[in-house]
Design a protein around this motif. Structure first.
Motif, PDB file in Angstrom:
ATOM      1  N   ALA A   1       0.837  -1.207   0.000  1.00  0.00           N
ATOM      2  CA  ALA A   1       0.000   0.000   0.000  1.00  0.00           C
ATOM      3  C   ALA A   1       0.868   1.250   0.000  1.00  0.00           C
ATOM      4  CB  ALA A   1      -0.930   0.003   1.219  1.00  0.00           C
ATOM      5  N   VAL A   2       1.937   1.221   0.784  1.00  0.00           N
ATOM      6  CA  VAL A   2       2.863   2.350   0.838  1.00  0.00           C
ATOM      7  C   VAL A   2       3.532   2.570  -0.520  1.00  0.00           C
ATOM      8  CG1 VAL A   2       5.126   3.056   1.742  1.00  0.00           C
ATOM      9  CG2 VAL A   2       3.346   2.286   3.312  1.00  0.00           C
ATOM     10  N   ILE A   3       4.042   1.502  -1.119  1.00  0.00           N
ATOM     11  CA  ILE A   3       4.764   1.614  -2.391  1.00  0.00           C
ATOM     12  C   ILE A   3       3.842   2.108  -3.498  1.00  0.00           C
ATOM     13  CG2 ILE A   3       6.076   0.375  -4.135  1.00  0.00           C
ATOM     14  CD1 ILE A   3       7.536   0.816  -1.461  1.00  0.00           C
ATOM     15  N   ILE A   4       2.627   1.572  -3.561  1.00  0.00           N
ATOM     16  CA  ILE A   4       1.684   1.983  -4.610  1.00  0.00           C
ATOM     17  C   ILE A   4       1.311   3.450  -4.453  1.00  0.00           C
ATOM     18  CG2 ILE A   4      -0.652   1.669  -5.507  1.00  0.00           C
ATOM     19  CD1 ILE A   4      -0.348  -1.326  -4.803  1.00  0.00           C
ATOM     20  N   ALA A   5       0.956   3.850  -3.227  1.00  0.00           N
ATOM     21  CA  ALA A   5       0.536   5.234  -2.988  1.00  0.00           C
ATOM     22  C   ALA A   5       1.674   6.210  -3.291  1.00  0.00           C
ATOM     23  CB  ALA A   5       0.061   5.406  -1.547  1.00  0.00           C
ATOM     24  N   PHE A   6       2.869   5.916  -2.795  1.00  0.00           N
ATOM     25  CA  PHE A   6       4.012   6.798  -3.034  1.00  0.00           C
ATOM     26  C   PHE A   6       4.364   6.861  -4.516  1.00  0.00           C
ATOM     27  CE2 PHE A   6       4.775   7.142   1.434  1.00  0.00           C
ATOM     28  CZ  PHE A   6       5.671   8.190   1.605  1.00  0.00           C
ATOM     29  N   THR A   7       4.363   5.708  -5.175  1.00  0.00           N
ATOM     30  CA  THR A   7       4.745   5.673  -6.590  1.00  0.00           C
ATOM     31  C   THR A   7       3.772   6.476  -7.443  1.00  0.00           C
ATOM     32  OG1 THR A   7       5.800   3.501  -6.369  1.00  0.00           O
ATOM     33  CG2 THR A   7       5.137   4.178  -8.580  1.00  0.00           C
ATOM     34  N   LEU A   8       2.477   6.282  -7.249  1.00  0.00           N
ATOM     35  CA  LEU A   8       1.483   7.020  -8.028  1.00  0.00           C
ATOM     36  C   LEU A   8       1.547   8.516  -7.735  1.00  0.00           C
ATOM     37  CD1 LEU A   8      -1.617   4.631  -7.825  1.00  0.00           C
ATOM     38  CD2 LEU A   8      -0.074   5.000  -9.766  1.00  0.00           C
ATOM     39  N   ASN A   9       1.787   8.852  -6.478  1.00  0.00           N
ATOM     40  CA  ASN A   9       1.866  10.270  -6.103  1.00  0.00           C
ATOM     41  C   ASN A   9       3.077  10.941  -6.741  1.00  0.00           C
ATOM     42  OD1 ASN A   9       3.113  12.415  -4.062  1.00  0.00           O
ATOM     43  ND2 ASN A   9       0.904  12.429  -3.767  1.00  0.00           N
ATOM     44  N   TYR A  10       4.243  10.331  -6.578  1.00  0.00           N
ATOM     45  CA  TYR A  10       5.464  10.966  -7.083  1.00  0.00           C
ATOM     46  C   TYR A  10       5.561  10.888  -8.605  1.00  0.00           C
ATOM     47  CZ  TYR A  10       7.560  12.666  -2.878  1.00  0.00           C
ATOM     48  OH  TYR A  10       7.805  13.428  -1.757  1.00  0.00           O
ATOM     49  N   ALA A  11       4.990   9.852  -9.209  1.00  0.00           N
ATOM     50  CA  ALA A  11       4.981   9.782 -10.671  1.00  0.00           C
ATOM     51  C   ALA A  11       4.202  10.956 -11.253  1.00  0.00           C
ATOM     52  CB  ALA A  11       4.364   8.462 -11.128  1.00  0.00           C
ATOM     53  N   ALA A  12       3.127  11.368 -10.571  1.00  0.00           N
ATOM     54  CA  ALA A  12       2.351  12.520 -11.036  1.00  0.00           C
ATOM     55  C   ALA A  12       3.194  13.786 -11.006  1.00  0.00           C
ATOM     56  CB  ALA A  12       1.099  12.689 -10.169  1.00  0.00           C
ATOM     57  N   TYR A  13       3.943  13.982  -9.927  1.00  0.00           N
ATOM     58  CA  TYR A  13       4.810  15.163  -9.839  1.00  0.00           C
ATOM     59  C   TYR A  13       5.932  15.107 -10.877  1.00  0.00           C
ATOM     60  CZ  TYR A  13       2.672  16.921  -5.553  1.00  0.00           C
ATOM     61  OH  TYR A  13       1.784  17.447  -4.645  1.00  0.00           O
ATOM     62  N   PHE A  14       6.549  13.928 -11.015  1.00  0.00           N
ATOM     63  CA  PHE A  14       7.625  13.793 -11.993  1.00  0.00           C
ATOM     64  C   PHE A  14       7.105  13.994 -13.416  1.00  0.00           C
ATOM     65  CE2 PHE A  14       9.934  10.987  -8.751  1.00  0.00           C
ATOM     66  CZ  PHE A  14      10.821  11.990  -8.417  1.00  0.00           C
ATOM     67  N   SER A  15       5.888  13.533 -13.693  1.00  0.00           N
ATOM     68  CA  SER A  15       5.336  13.684 -15.044  1.00  0.00           C
ATOM     69  C   SER A  15       5.188  15.155 -15.412  1.00  0.00           C
ATOM     70  CB  SER A  15       3.984  12.971 -15.142  1.00  0.00           C
ATOM     71  OG  SER A  15       2.980  13.648 -14.408  1.00  0.00           O
ATOM     72  N   GLU A  16       4.760  15.966 -14.451  1.00  0.00           N
ATOM     73  CA  GLU A  16       4.613  17.391 -14.724  1.00  0.00           C
ATOM     74  C   GLU A  16       5.964  18.056 -14.944  1.00  0.00           C
ATOM     75  OE1 GLU A  16       1.458  19.627 -14.836  1.00  0.00           O
ATOM     76  OE2 GLU A  16       1.465  17.649 -15.760  1.00  0.00           O
ATOM     77  N   ILE A  17       6.962  17.607 -14.206  1.00  0.00           N
ATOM     78  CA  ILE A  17       8.313  18.151 -14.380  1.00  0.00           C
ATOM     79  C   ILE A  17       8.849  17.801 -15.767  1.00  0.00           C
ATOM     80  CG2 ILE A  17      10.708  17.991 -13.594  1.00  0.00           C
ATOM     81  CD1 ILE A  17       9.598  17.555 -10.749  1.00  0.00           C
ATOM     82  N   PHE A  18       8.713  16.529 -16.150  1.00  0.00           N
ATOM     83  CA  PHE A  18       9.207  16.095 -17.462  1.00  0.00           C
ATOM     84  C   PHE A  18       8.372  16.694 -18.592  1.00  0.00           C
ATOM     85  CE2 PHE A  18      11.413  12.761 -15.061  1.00  0.00           C
ATOM     86  CZ  PHE A  18      12.637  12.776 -15.704  1.00  0.00           C
ATOM     87  N   ARG A  19       7.068  16.868 -18.380  1.00  0.00           N
ATOM     88  CA  ARG A  19       6.234  17.486 -19.404  1.00  0.00           C
ATOM     89  C   ARG A  19       6.711  18.905 -19.687  1.00  0.00           C
ATOM     90  NH1 ARG A  19       2.095  20.903 -19.625  1.00  0.00           N
ATOM     91  NH2 ARG A  19       1.991  21.045 -17.345  1.00  0.00           N
ATOM     92  N   GLY A  20       7.034  19.639 -18.638  1.00  0.00           N
ATOM     93  CA  GLY A  20       7.566  20.988 -18.818  1.00  0.00           C
ATOM     94  C   GLY A  20       8.874  20.973 -19.585  1.00  0.00           C
ATOM     95  N   GLY A  21       9.724  19.983 -19.303  1.00  0.00           N
ATOM     96  CA  GLY A  21      10.992  19.869 -20.011  1.00  0.00           C
ATOM     97  C   GLY A  21      10.800  19.545 -21.481  1.00  0.00           C
TER      98      GLY A  21
END
Length: 213
Positions: free
Chosen positions: A86-106
Protein backbone atom coordinates in the motif's frame (compact mmCIF):
# COMPACT_ATOMS: atom_id res chain seq x y z
CA UNK A 1 27.08 8.11 24.37
CA UNK A 2 26.27 4.70 25.83
CA UNK A 3 22.55 5.41 25.39
CA UNK A 4 23.07 6.40 21.75
CA UNK A 5 24.92 3.14 21.12
CA UNK A 6 22.06 1.30 22.82
CA UNK A 7 19.26 2.74 20.65
CA UNK A 8 21.23 3.12 17.42
CA UNK A 9 20.74 -0.48 16.16
CA UNK A 10 16.93 -0.19 16.25
CA UNK A 11 17.09 3.22 14.57
CA UNK A 12 19.36 1.87 11.85
CA UNK A 13 16.93 -0.99 11.22
CA UNK A 14 14.19 1.61 10.82
CA UNK A 15 16.46 3.64 8.54
CA UNK A 16 16.97 0.53 6.38
CA UNK A 17 13.21 0.30 5.87
CA UNK A 18 13.07 4.02 5.08
CA UNK A 19 15.88 3.64 2.54
CA UNK A 20 14.18 0.61 0.99
CA UNK A 21 10.94 2.57 0.48
CA UNK A 22 12.86 5.56 -0.87
CA UNK A 23 14.86 3.58 -3.45
CA UNK A 24 11.94 1.43 -4.62
CA UNK A 25 9.61 4.41 -5.04
CA UNK A 26 12.30 6.31 -6.92
CA UNK A 27 12.99 3.39 -9.27
CA UNK A 28 9.28 2.99 -10.03
CA UNK A 29 8.01 6.57 -10.05
CA UNK A 30 10.57 8.26 -12.33
CA UNK A 31 10.06 5.88 -15.31
CA UNK A 32 6.28 6.04 -14.77
CA UNK A 33 6.47 9.83 -14.66
CA UNK A 34 8.45 9.93 -17.90
CA UNK A 35 5.92 7.59 -19.56
CA UNK A 36 2.98 9.74 -18.44
CA UNK A 37 4.75 12.90 -19.65
CA UNK A 38 5.25 11.47 -23.15
CA UNK A 39 1.72 10.04 -23.27
CA UNK A 40 0.45 13.54 -22.52
CA UNK A 41 1.93 14.64 -25.84
CA UNK A 42 -0.49 12.36 -27.70
CA UNK A 43 -3.44 14.32 -29.05
CA UNK A 44 -6.11 11.81 -28.02
CA UNK A 45 -8.65 13.55 -25.81
CA UNK A 46 -9.88 10.57 -23.71
CA UNK A 47 -6.28 9.63 -22.86
CA UNK A 48 -5.34 13.24 -22.11
CA UNK A 49 -8.44 13.66 -19.92
CA UNK A 50 -7.59 10.49 -17.99
CA UNK A 51 -3.96 11.52 -17.44
CA UNK A 52 -4.90 15.08 -16.48
CA UNK A 53 -7.42 13.72 -13.95
CA UNK A 54 -4.82 11.33 -12.52
CA UNK A 55 -2.24 14.10 -12.10
CA UNK A 56 -4.83 16.47 -10.61
CA UNK A 57 -5.99 13.92 -8.03
CA UNK A 58 -2.49 12.84 -7.04
CA UNK A 59 -1.17 16.40 -6.75
CA UNK A 60 -4.37 17.87 -5.34
CA UNK A 61 -4.85 15.53 -2.38
CA UNK A 62 -2.47 14.92 0.55
CA UNK A 63 -0.14 11.94 0.29
CA UNK A 64 -1.21 10.90 3.78
CA UNK A 65 -4.82 10.72 2.60
CA UNK A 66 -3.75 8.56 -0.35
CA UNK A 67 -1.92 6.18 1.99
CA UNK A 68 -5.05 5.89 4.12
CA UNK A 69 -7.16 5.32 1.00
CA UNK A 70 -5.05 2.42 -0.29
CA UNK A 71 -4.67 0.70 3.07
CA UNK A 72 -7.92 1.43 4.92
CA UNK A 73 -10.54 2.39 2.31
CA UNK A 74 -9.95 -0.03 -0.58
CA UNK A 75 -10.49 -3.14 1.64
CA UNK A 76 -14.11 -2.02 2.02
CA UNK A 77 -14.60 -2.76 -1.70
CA UNK A 78 -12.62 -6.00 -1.60
CA UNK A 79 -9.20 -4.67 -2.65
CA UNK A 80 -6.73 -5.50 0.11
CA UNK A 81 -3.07 -4.53 0.30
CA UNK A 82 -0.55 -5.28 3.03
CA UNK A 83 1.12 -2.27 4.61
CA UNK A 84 4.24 -2.20 2.47
CA UNK A 85 2.53 -2.71 -0.93
CA UNK A 86 0.00 0.00 0.00
CA UNK A 87 2.86 2.35 0.84
CA UNK A 88 4.76 1.61 -2.39
CA UNK A 89 1.68 1.98 -4.61
CA UNK A 90 0.54 5.23 -2.99
CA UNK A 91 4.01 6.80 -3.03
CA UNK A 92 4.75 5.67 -6.59
CA UNK A 93 1.48 7.02 -8.03
CA UNK A 94 1.87 10.27 -6.10
CA UNK A 95 5.46 10.97 -7.08
CA UNK A 96 4.98 9.78 -10.67
CA UNK A 97 2.35 12.52 -11.04
CA UNK A 98 4.81 15.16 -9.84
CA UNK A 99 7.62 13.79 -11.99
CA UNK A 100 5.34 13.68 -15.04
CA UNK A 101 4.61 17.39 -14.72
CA UNK A 102 8.31 18.15 -14.38
CA UNK A 103 9.21 16.09 -17.46
CA UNK A 104 6.23 17.49 -19.40
CA UNK A 105 7.57 20.99 -18.82
CA UNK A 106 10.99 19.87 -20.01
CA UNK A 107 9.57 18.27 -23.15
CA UNK A 108 7.57 21.36 -24.03
CA UNK A 109 10.69 23.51 -23.57
CA UNK A 110 12.40 21.77 -26.50
CA UNK A 111 12.19 24.02 -29.60
CA UNK A 112 9.93 22.59 -32.30
CA UNK A 113 12.68 23.19 -34.86
CA UNK A 114 14.66 20.31 -33.39
CA UNK A 115 11.86 17.89 -34.20
CA UNK A 116 11.87 19.18 -37.77
CA UNK A 117 15.63 18.70 -37.93
CA UNK A 118 15.18 15.10 -36.76
CA UNK A 119 12.73 14.50 -39.60
CA UNK A 120 15.22 15.91 -42.09
CA UNK A 121 17.83 13.52 -40.71
CA UNK A 122 15.27 10.72 -41.13
CA UNK A 123 15.45 9.73 -37.47
CA UNK A 124 12.67 7.52 -36.18
CA UNK A 125 10.45 8.74 -33.37
CA UNK A 126 12.28 6.50 -30.89
CA UNK A 127 15.67 7.80 -32.08
CA UNK A 128 14.45 11.39 -31.85
CA UNK A 129 13.32 10.87 -28.26
CA UNK A 130 16.48 8.98 -27.27
CA UNK A 131 19.16 11.10 -28.91
CA UNK A 132 17.62 14.57 -29.14
CA UNK A 133 14.76 15.02 -26.69
CA UNK A 134 15.71 13.06 -23.56
CA UNK A 135 19.30 14.38 -23.13
CA UNK A 136 18.03 17.97 -23.26
CA UNK A 137 14.98 17.29 -21.11
CA UNK A 138 17.07 15.61 -18.42
CA UNK A 139 19.41 18.61 -18.29
CA UNK A 140 16.47 21.00 -18.00
CA UNK A 141 14.60 19.11 -15.27
CA UNK A 142 17.50 17.88 -13.11
CA UNK A 143 17.22 20.61 -10.41
CA UNK A 144 13.45 20.08 -10.08
CA UNK A 145 13.83 16.30 -10.04
CA UNK A 146 16.35 16.40 -7.22
CA UNK A 147 14.16 18.80 -5.24
CA UNK A 148 11.38 16.19 -5.44
CA UNK A 149 13.82 13.45 -4.45
CA UNK A 150 14.80 15.41 -1.34
CA UNK A 151 11.11 15.86 -0.53
CA UNK A 152 10.65 12.10 -0.96
CA UNK A 153 13.28 11.42 1.70
CA UNK A 154 11.26 13.49 4.18
CA UNK A 155 7.87 12.19 3.04
CA UNK A 156 8.86 8.61 3.81
CA UNK A 157 8.16 9.52 7.44
CA UNK A 158 4.44 9.44 6.55
CA UNK A 159 4.49 5.63 6.49
CA UNK A 160 4.48 5.90 10.28
CA UNK A 161 0.71 6.45 9.95
CA UNK A 162 0.29 2.87 8.66
CA UNK A 163 2.49 1.37 11.35
CA UNK A 164 5.39 0.54 9.03
CA UNK A 165 8.58 0.08 11.03
CA UNK A 166 10.52 2.94 9.51
CA UNK A 167 13.01 5.32 11.08
CA UNK A 168 10.36 7.61 12.56
CA UNK A 169 8.43 4.76 14.18
CA UNK A 170 11.65 3.29 15.60
CA UNK A 171 12.66 6.65 17.10
CA UNK A 172 9.15 7.29 18.48
CA UNK A 173 9.04 3.84 20.07
CA UNK A 174 12.42 4.35 21.72
CA UNK A 175 11.47 7.85 22.87
CA UNK A 176 8.23 6.64 24.49
CA UNK A 177 9.90 3.63 26.07
CA UNK A 178 12.80 5.58 27.57
CA UNK A 179 11.00 8.90 28.16
CA UNK A 180 13.76 10.64 26.18
CA UNK A 181 13.84 12.90 23.14
CA UNK A 182 17.32 11.73 22.20
CA UNK A 183 16.08 9.06 19.74
CA UNK A 184 14.09 11.71 17.87
CA UNK A 185 17.16 13.92 17.53
CA UNK A 186 19.22 10.94 16.33
CA UNK A 187 16.53 10.15 13.75
CA UNK A 188 16.63 13.77 12.63
CA UNK A 189 20.39 13.51 12.17
CA UNK A 190 19.97 10.36 10.06
CA UNK A 191 17.37 12.08 7.85
CA UNK A 192 19.75 15.03 7.50
CA UNK A 193 22.57 12.69 6.53
CA UNK A 194 20.43 11.06 3.82
CA UNK A 195 19.36 14.44 2.43
CA UNK A 196 22.98 15.61 2.48
CA UNK A 197 23.97 12.54 0.48
CA UNK A 198 21.21 13.17 -2.09
CA UNK A 199 22.31 16.81 -2.36
CA UNK A 200 25.93 15.75 -2.96
CA UNK A 201 24.86 13.28 -5.64
CA UNK A 202 22.67 15.91 -7.30
CA UNK A 203 25.61 18.30 -7.62
CA UNK A 204 27.77 15.60 -9.17
CA UNK A 205 25.05 14.57 -11.64
CA UNK A 206 24.41 18.17 -12.68
CA UNK A 207 28.14 18.59 -13.37
CA UNK A 208 28.02 15.52 -15.62
CA UNK A 209 25.31 17.17 -17.71
CA UNK A 210 27.12 20.49 -18.08
CA UNK A 211 28.26 19.49 -21.56
CA UNK A 212 24.70 20.01 -22.81
CA UNK A 213 24.94 23.76 -22.21
Amino acid sequence: MSYILEVLPSLLRGATTTLYIFVLVLVLSIPLGILVAFLMQIKFKPLRWFLDSYVLIMRGTPLLLQLIFFYYVLPSVGIVFDRMPAVIIAFTLNYAAYFSEIFRGGIEAIPSGQYEAAKVLKLSHVQTVRYIVLPQVVKIVLPSIFNEIITLVKDTALVYALGVGDLLLASRTAANRDASLAPMFIAGAIYLLMIGLVTLISKQVEKKFDYYR
